[in-house]
Design a protein around this motif. Structure first.
Motif, short mmCIF file in Angstrom:
data_model
loop_
_atom_site.label_atom_id
_atom_site.label_comp_id
_atom_site.label_asym_id
_atom_site.label_seq_id
_atom_site.Cartn_x
_atom_site.Cartn_y
_atom_site.Cartn_z
N PHE A 140 8.66 4.43 23.15
CA PHE A 140 9.24 3.41 24.02
C PHE A 140 10.68 3.77 24.41
O PHE A 140 11.47 4.16 23.56
CB PHE A 140 9.25 2.05 23.30
N GLY A 141 10.98 3.60 25.68
CA GLY A 141 12.34 3.75 26.17
C GLY A 141 12.76 2.48 26.89
O GLY A 141 11.96 1.89 27.63
N ILE A 142 13.99 2.04 26.65
CA ILE A 142 14.47 0.78 27.24
C ILE A 142 15.84 1.00 27.89
O ILE A 142 16.75 1.55 27.26
CB ILE A 142 14.58 -0.33 26.17
N LEU A 162 16.41 6.42 33.13
CA LEU A 162 16.80 6.63 31.74
C LEU A 162 15.71 6.13 30.78
O LEU A 162 15.40 6.80 29.79
CB LEU A 162 18.12 5.91 31.44
N ALA A 163 15.15 4.96 31.06
CA ALA A 163 14.08 4.43 30.21
C ALA A 163 12.89 5.38 30.20
O ALA A 163 12.27 5.61 29.15
CB ALA A 163 13.66 3.05 30.69
N LEU A 178 17.06 3.10 23.12
CA LEU A 178 17.79 2.31 24.10
C LEU A 178 18.85 3.15 24.79
O LEU A 178 19.50 3.98 24.16
CB LEU A 178 18.49 1.13 23.43
N SER A 179 19.01 2.91 26.09
CA SER A 179 20.15 3.50 26.79
C SER A 179 21.43 2.81 26.32
O SER A 179 21.39 1.75 25.68
CB SER A 179 19.99 3.33 28.30
N SER A 180 22.56 3.39 26.64
CA SER A 180 23.85 2.79 26.25
C SER A 180 24.00 1.40 26.86
O SER A 180 24.50 0.48 26.21
CB SER A 180 25.00 3.69 26.68
#
Length: 217
Positions: A140-142, A162-163, A178-180
């Motif tokens: 998972f990318g958020i 980015l996600a 998580l991205s910044s």
């Protein structure tokens, strides 16, 4: 000169549509001197502040080579039927499914993280009764920020990219990254994270790995 519409795309589907976006992009090509004005119209019409969750299902190449594409399509179908209720129950929407990826939107980052944790737990529960070769795994990318949301049917923007990068290329099995910008939206006590870095195409990317709670393991 065209009037700039208000950001009312949730109630005015005529403004927020693929057709309208294509029309506006075509106007930029046709009237390059009006680019700034039309760009502002696009941003006001389609702009949205959202948490973006991208789920990537693991094992596409391996499963396809071993069992064929139909078997993997079945696994994608199973994954989606398991995960979609978790998305909806946490206030999210499934924008689109592309190959073995799910693209989702949430109002709050914490809801996207919770949905990811619940999806991971539900997939693990399903694996308990599935043959080993049919086990379902995801990463998972958020991201979070200003995106272009095309009628809840397609999404574009840096945090979408980015996600996708975090979920598809960096996250390992069951990991939530998580991205910044996404991490900055969380209160310190909401989610425990650990800062990590990765080099992509010569660029150092800082992201945050969610430390899983025992309730979701």
């Amino acid at each position: 000169m065209a009037n700039i519409p208000s950001n009312n795309h949730k109630t005015d589907g005529l403004l927020n549509s693929r057709e309208n976006l294509q029309r506006l992009l075509g106007q930029i090509v046709e009237y390059p001197d009006r680019r700034a004005e039309i760009t502002e119209i696009i941003e006001n019409t389609f702009g949205d502040n959202k948490a973006v969750l991208v789920l990537d299902m693991s094992g596409f190449s391996r499963t396809t080579q071993q069992f064929g594409i139909i078997s993997f399509l079945l696994m994608i179908h199973q994954m989606r039927s398991i995960c979609e209720p978790c998305i909806q129950q946490n206030g999210g929407i499934l924008v689109k499914a592309e190959a073995d990826n799910l693209f989702c939107l949430f109002d709050q980052v914490v809801d996207a993280v919770t949905a990811s944790q619940e999806m991971s737990a539900c997939l693990k529960a399903a694996n308990a009764v599935l043959p080993t070769e049919r086990h379902l795994y995801a990463s998972f990318g958020i991201g979070y920020g200003r995106i272009l949301n095309i009628a809840d049917e397609d999404i574009f923007g840096n945090e979408v990219n980015l996600a996708s990068k975090l979920g598809e290329d960096i996250a390992g099995q069951d990991e939530i990254l998580l991205s910044s910008s996404a991490r900055a939206e969380l209160a310190e006590s909401e989610i425990n994270t650990r800062e990590e870095n990765a080099s992509i195409s010569g660029i150092l990317l800082t992201y945050y790995k969610v430390e899983q709670l025992s309730a979701f393991i």
